[in-house]
Design a protein around this motif. Structure first.
Motif, PDB file in Angstrom:
ATOM      1  N   GLY A   1      -6.324   6.596   8.288  1.00 44.06           N
ATOM      2  CA  GLY A   1      -5.423   5.677   7.608  1.00 44.06           C
ATOM      3  C   GLY A   1      -4.921   6.276   6.307  1.00 44.06           C
ATOM      4  N   HIS A   2      -4.135   5.479   5.589  1.00 38.90           N
ATOM      5  CA  HIS A   2      -3.446   5.972   4.397  1.00 38.90           C
ATOM      6  C   HIS A   2      -3.849   5.173   3.169  1.00 38.90           C
ATOM      7  CE1 HIS A   2      -0.671   8.373   6.878  1.00 38.90           C
ATOM      8  NE2 HIS A   2      -0.760   7.360   7.724  1.00 38.90           N
ATOM      9  N   ARG A   3      -4.224   5.889   2.099  1.00 37.02           N
ATOM     10  CA  ARG A   3      -4.487   5.264   0.815  1.00 37.02           C
ATOM     11  C   ARG A   3      -3.270   5.504  -0.089  1.00 37.02           C
ATOM     12  NH1 ARG A   3      -8.959   9.077   0.979  1.00 37.02           N
ATOM     13  NH2 ARG A   3     -10.805   8.197   1.991  1.00 37.02           N
TER      14      ARG A   3
ATOM     15  N   SER B   1       0.796   9.473  -0.063  1.00 36.65           N
ATOM     16  CA  SER B   1      -0.241   8.958   0.829  1.00 36.65           C
ATOM     17  C   SER B   1      -1.426   9.906   0.791  1.00 36.65           C
ATOM     18  CB  SER B   1       0.276   8.863   2.264  1.00 36.65           C
ATOM     19  OG  SER B   1      -0.811   8.791   3.174  1.00 36.65           O
ATOM     20  N   GLU B   2      -2.592   9.359   0.442  1.00 36.29           N
ATOM     21  CA  GLU B   2      -3.837  10.118   0.512  1.00 36.29           C
ATOM     22  C   GLU B   2      -4.553   9.664   1.781  1.00 36.29           C
ATOM     23  OE1 GLU B   2      -7.823   9.571  -1.689  1.00 36.29           O
ATOM     24  OE2 GLU B   2      -6.507  10.574  -3.115  1.00 36.29           O
ATOM     25  N   ARG B   3      -4.591  10.528   2.757  1.00 39.33           N
ATOM     26  CA  ARG B   3      -5.093  10.135   4.069  1.00 39.33           C
ATOM     27  C   ARG B   3      -6.619  10.130   4.088  1.00 39.33           C
ATOM     28  NH1 ARG B   3      -1.057  12.312   8.066  1.00 39.33           N
ATOM     29  NH2 ARG B   3      -2.681  13.605   8.994  1.00 39.33           N
ATOM     30  N   GLY B   4      -7.190   9.037   4.608  1.00 39.40           N
ATOM     31  CA  GLY B   4      -8.630   8.899   4.722  1.00 39.40           C
ATOM     32  C   GLY B   4      -9.044   8.790   6.179  1.00 39.40           C
ATOM     33  N   TYR B   5     -10.275   9.194   6.472  1.00 36.49           N
ATOM     34  CA  TYR B   5     -10.770   9.224   7.851  1.00 36.49           C
ATOM     35  C   TYR B   5     -12.095   8.478   7.953  1.00 36.49           C
ATOM     36  CZ  TYR B   5      -7.359  12.896   8.918  1.00 36.49           C
ATOM     37  OH  TYR B   5      -6.197  13.608   9.117  1.00 36.49           O
ATOM     38  N   HIS B   6     -12.354   7.932   9.133  1.00 39.88           N
ATOM     39  CA  HIS B   6     -13.710   7.477   9.404  1.00 39.88           C
ATOM     40  C   HIS B   6     -14.060   7.708  10.868  1.00 39.88           C
ATOM     41  CE1 HIS B   6     -12.725   2.969  10.573  1.00 39.88           C
ATOM     42  NE2 HIS B   6     -13.124   3.599  11.653  1.00 39.88           N
TER      43      HIS B   6
ATOM     44  N   VAL C   1     -13.382  11.424   2.867  1.00 43.99           N
ATOM     45  CA  VAL C   1     -12.572  12.630   3.012  1.00 43.99           C
ATOM     46  C   VAL C   1     -11.181  12.391   2.406  1.00 43.99           C
ATOM     47  CG1 VAL C   1     -11.667  14.359   4.605  1.00 43.99           C
ATOM     48  CG2 VAL C   1     -13.833  13.223   5.113  1.00 43.99           C
ATOM     49  N   ILE C   2     -10.598  13.421   1.853  1.00 47.77           N
ATOM     50  CA  ILE C   2      -9.250  13.372   1.291  1.00 47.77           C
ATOM     51  C   ILE C   2      -8.389  14.391   2.017  1.00 47.77           C
ATOM     52  CG2 ILE C   2      -7.845  13.846  -0.754  1.00 47.77           C
ATOM     53  CD1 ILE C   2     -10.231  12.972  -2.446  1.00 47.77           C
ATOM     54  N   GLU C   3      -7.218  13.940   2.476  1.00 42.58           N
ATOM     55  CA  GLU C   3      -6.238  14.864   3.055  1.00 42.58           C
ATOM     56  C   GLU C   3      -4.856  14.465   2.569  1.00 42.58           C
ATOM     57  OE1 GLU C   3      -5.072  16.744   7.371  1.00 42.58           O
ATOM     58  OE2 GLU C   3      -5.074  14.562   7.201  1.00 42.58           O
ATOM     59  N   PHE C   4      -4.091  15.453   2.137  1.00 44.64           N
ATOM     60  CA  PHE C   4      -2.691  15.230   1.829  1.00 44.64           C
ATOM     61  C   PHE C   4      -1.869  15.771   2.991  1.00 44.64           C
ATOM     62  CE2 PHE C   4      -4.368  15.227  -2.578  1.00 44.64           C
ATOM     63  CZ  PHE C   4      -3.882  13.979  -2.958  1.00 44.64           C
ATOM     64  N   GLY C   5      -1.197  14.840   3.680  1.00 41.94           N
ATOM     65  CA  GLY C   5      -0.413  15.251   4.840  1.00 41.94           C
ATOM     66  C   GLY C   5       0.734  14.320   5.158  1.00 41.94           C
ATOM     67  N   GLY C   6       1.021  13.376   4.273  1.00 40.08           N
ATOM     68  CA  GLY C   6       2.171  12.494   4.468  1.00 40.08           C
ATOM     69  C   GLY C   6       1.886  11.304   5.360  1.00 40.08           C
ATOM     70  N   LEU C   7       2.872  10.395   5.392  1.00 39.70           N
ATOM     71  CA  LEU C   7       2.749   9.168   6.170  1.00 39.70           C
ATOM     72  C   LEU C   7       3.061   9.353   7.644  1.00 39.70           C
ATOM     73  CD1 LEU C   7       4.360   6.440   3.855  1.00 39.70           C
ATOM     74  CD2 LEU C   7       2.050   6.387   4.799  1.00 39.70           C
TER      75      LEU C   7
ATOM     76  N   GLY D   1       0.806  -1.210   0.000  1.00 37.05           N
ATOM     77  CA  GLY D   1       0.000   0.000   0.000  1.00 37.05           C
ATOM     78  C   GLY D   1       0.836   1.256   0.000  1.00 37.05           C
ATOM     79  N   PRO D   2       0.527   2.220   0.860  1.00 36.30           N
ATOM     80  CA  PRO D   2       1.241   3.495   0.852  1.00 36.30           C
ATOM     81  C   PRO D   2       2.690   3.396   1.298  1.00 36.30           C
ATOM     82  CG  PRO D   2      -0.276   3.392   2.694  1.00 36.30           C
ATOM     83  CD  PRO D   2      -0.572   2.201   1.835  1.00 36.30           C
ATOM     84  N   TRP D   3       3.080   2.256   1.872  1.00 33.11           N
ATOM     85  CA  TRP D   3       4.465   2.062   2.295  1.00 33.11           C
ATOM     86  C   TRP D   3       5.311   1.418   1.197  1.00 33.11           C
ATOM     87  CZ3 TRP D   3       0.338   1.770   5.531  1.00 33.11           C
ATOM     88  CH2 TRP D   3       0.360   2.629   6.641  1.00 33.11           C
ATOM     89  N   SER D   4       4.813   1.402  -0.015  1.00 33.36           N
ATOM     90  CA  SER D   4       5.510   0.752  -1.126  1.00 33.36           C
ATOM     91  C   SER D   4       6.506   1.665  -1.837  1.00 33.36           C
ATOM     92  CB  SER D   4       4.486   0.248  -2.156  1.00 33.36           C
ATOM     93  OG  SER D   4       3.588  -0.684  -1.595  1.00 33.36           O
ATOM     94  N   LYS D   5       6.431   2.957  -1.608  1.00 35.90           N
ATOM     95  CA  LYS D   5       7.165   3.912  -2.434  1.00 35.90           C
ATOM     96  C   LYS D   5       8.677   3.704  -2.381  1.00 35.90           C
ATOM     97  CE  LYS D   5       7.923   8.892  -3.057  1.00 35.90           C
ATOM     98  NZ  LYS D   5       7.527  10.254  -2.597  1.00 35.90           N
ATOM     99  N   ALA D   6       9.240   3.558  -1.187  1.00 36.57           N
ATOM    100  CA  ALA D   6      10.701   3.472  -1.077  1.00 36.57           C
ATOM    101  C   ALA D   6      11.235   2.242  -1.801  1.00 36.57           C
ATOM    102  CB  ALA D   6      11.119   3.451   0.394  1.00 36.57           C
ATOM    103  N   ILE D   7      10.568   1.107  -1.629  1.00 37.46           N
ATOM    104  CA  ILE D   7      11.010  -0.114  -2.307  1.00 37.46           C
ATOM    105  C   ILE D   7      10.828   0.019  -3.806  1.00 37.46           C
ATOM    106  CG2 ILE D   7      10.415  -2.541  -2.680  1.00 37.46           C
ATOM    107  CD1 ILE D   7      10.038  -2.805   0.320  1.00 37.46           C
ATOM    108  N   ALA D   8       9.696   0.552  -4.234  1.00 38.27           N
ATOM    109  CA  ALA D   8       9.450   0.707  -5.671  1.00 38.27           C
ATOM    110  C   ALA D   8      10.534   1.564  -6.309  1.00 38.27           C
ATOM    111  CB  ALA D   8       8.071   1.321  -5.897  1.00 38.27           C
ATOM    112  N   HIS D   9      10.902   2.657  -5.675  1.00 40.59           N
ATOM    113  CA  HIS D   9      11.922   3.535  -6.231  1.00 40.59           C
ATOM    114  C   HIS D   9      13.275   2.840  -6.287  1.00 40.59           C
ATOM    115  CE1 HIS D   9       9.980   7.785  -5.992  1.00 40.59           C
ATOM    116  NE2 HIS D   9       9.140   6.876  -6.439  1.00 40.59           N
TER     117      HIS D   9
END
Length: 423
Positions: free
Chosen positions: A348-350, A269-274, A309-315, A251-259
């Motif tokens: 959580g993080h999308r 990370s697109e942060r979601g709330y409930h 909800v959508i929030e951009f605020g990092g992991l 999921g959102p923790w894939s970026k470092a390995i992918a790069h």
């Protein structure tokens, strides 16, 4: 083959089960356990018709006003803006009609049969009880608000999705909990619901282990990469782990390995709330997208969840209060007569690639490792089919589908990355 699946959300567990059913020796590696992230906190809707990206035409014009409106579902952690800007420069230009069509065609293949895919994944397991077929509804306070969404409904209709547009009063005869809150309701057919997403994914993981699979709880700290760009080993807190094939579904923790693997995906990370109302006095019958707030009210086992909800605020930053306050206000306004035993909050993080398309496929020409991440809002919906596609690819079977939009190699570096530590 010996196969490691990194990640125990719905996508990773789906990959593991389909690989196991194909006869492979599979180990899931996760730092916290099944459904510990977004797979726990999502809206629980099998959203077959979720074939529009967030980046639709006019987004750049609308976004500033939304950020300044306390009742709009878009939030930004202002201290994070400097780190976010390179991503936004790649993300916002996708707000075009041509990209909406490209995205819709690709995602329709992945999502249209989600209910059947979940039933096939969960068949003859305890997880099957969580799945039901239900309409997915969109509620509009006014007819004008529905008319303003004509672009999206037209795109869904062109892709063959079936829906009915009815009055709020007509819908209320089937689902009276909302009273007169909605003037117009759209009921999307051939959709489904998971009554407890976290328990569902846990039940699938328990089935995987009962069938002989291994679940190893540890943190992946790095990967070793050979000079030709293939993966050699996972580095974990417990030491090195090797396998014939490795699937990355973090999921959102894939970026470092992918790069590090040369998969240069612009990614955030697109942060979601409930929030959840515990033991509510009344429940809606169907999942309801509240169009004005872009959140979904979903009946679950013993609770009513309002997620979106959508929030951009990092992991790394903790949750913000404003999205929770928005959800609380809107739920209280919609359901003023509903009592409950308390409210639980979650953030959580999308995983959000710049083109909104998940990465599904081999990371290197030799197929030593695979990506299965980046599903943004539809990881639960698309997880089982993603797992089946990955299992087919590893077995050398070409799925009867155009996978080019999801190809991780579209972001690959032109030259092999040297081995070293992740950044």
């Amino acid at each position: 083959m010996r196969i490691i699946v990194a990640g125990a959300g719905i996508v990773g567990v789906s990959c593991a089960i389909w690989l196991q059913r194909a006869g492979h020796d599979v180990t899931i590696v996760d730092r916290a356990g099944p459904a510990s992230g977004t797979s726990h906190g999502n809206a629980g809707v099998l959203a077959a018709g979720a074939v529009l990206p967030v980046t639709t035409p006019g987004l750049m014009r609308r976004a500033p006003g939304m950020l300044l409106n306390r009742d709009a579902p878009l939030f930004l952690r202002w201290s994070y803006v400097p780190r976010l800007m390179p991503f936004l420069m790649r993300y916002l230009p996708h707000a075009t009609d041509a990209h909406v069509d490209r995205y819709g065609a690709a995602m329709s293949m992945l999502l249209h049969d989600t209910l059947d895919q979940h039933r096939a994944l969960a068949r003859d397991t305890p997880a099957a009880r969580f799945i039901s077929e239900e309409d997915y509804c969109f509620g509009y306070a006014t007819r004008a608000a529905y008319d303003a969404d004509a672009y999206g409904w037209g795109k869904r209709k062109a892709l063959g999705y079936e829906f009915s547009v009815i009055s709020g009063a007509t819908h209320g005869r089937d689902d009276p909990v909302f009273g007169t809150a909605f003037d117009t309701v759209v009921r999307c057919h051939n959709h489904g619901r998971i009554s407890d997403p976290g328990a569902y994914v846990q039940a699938l993981a328990d089935h995987f282990v009962a069938e002989g699979g291994q679940l190893h709880l540890t943190e992946i700290t790095d990967v070793n990469v050979t000079p030709d760009g293939a993966i050699d080993a996972l580095i974990t807190r417990d030491g090195e782990m090797r396998a014939d094939r490795i699937v990355f579904a973090m999921g959102p923790w894939s970026k470092a390995i992918a790069h590090k693997l040369g998969i240069k995906v612009p990614f955030e990370s697109e942060r979601g709330y409930h929030i959840e109302l515990l033991n509510p006095s009344r429940m809606p019958r169907f999942p309801m997208m509240v169009a004005s707030g872009k959140f979904v009210l979903t009946p679950m086992e013993g609770r009513l969840r309002a997620a979106g909800v959508i929030e951009f605020g990092g992991l790394d930053n903790g949750p913000s209060r404003a999205p929770f306050a928005l959800l609380r206000r809107q739920v209280a306004s919609l359901l003023p007569d509903v009592t409950h035993d308390g409210i639980v909050e979650w953030m959580g993080h999308r995983p959000a690639p710049a083109d909104s398309l998940p990465l599904i496929g081999a990371n290197d020409p030799g197929g030593r490792s695979y990506s299965a991440f980046g599903h943004q809002h539809v990881g639960l919906t698309g997880g089982p089919k993603t797992g089946r596609i990955i299992a087919d690819l590893i077995d050398g079977k070409q799925p009867n589908a155009d996978l080019a939009p999801f190809d991780p190699m579209k972001f690959a570096a032109r030259t092999a990355r040297p081995s070293g530590r992740m950044t």
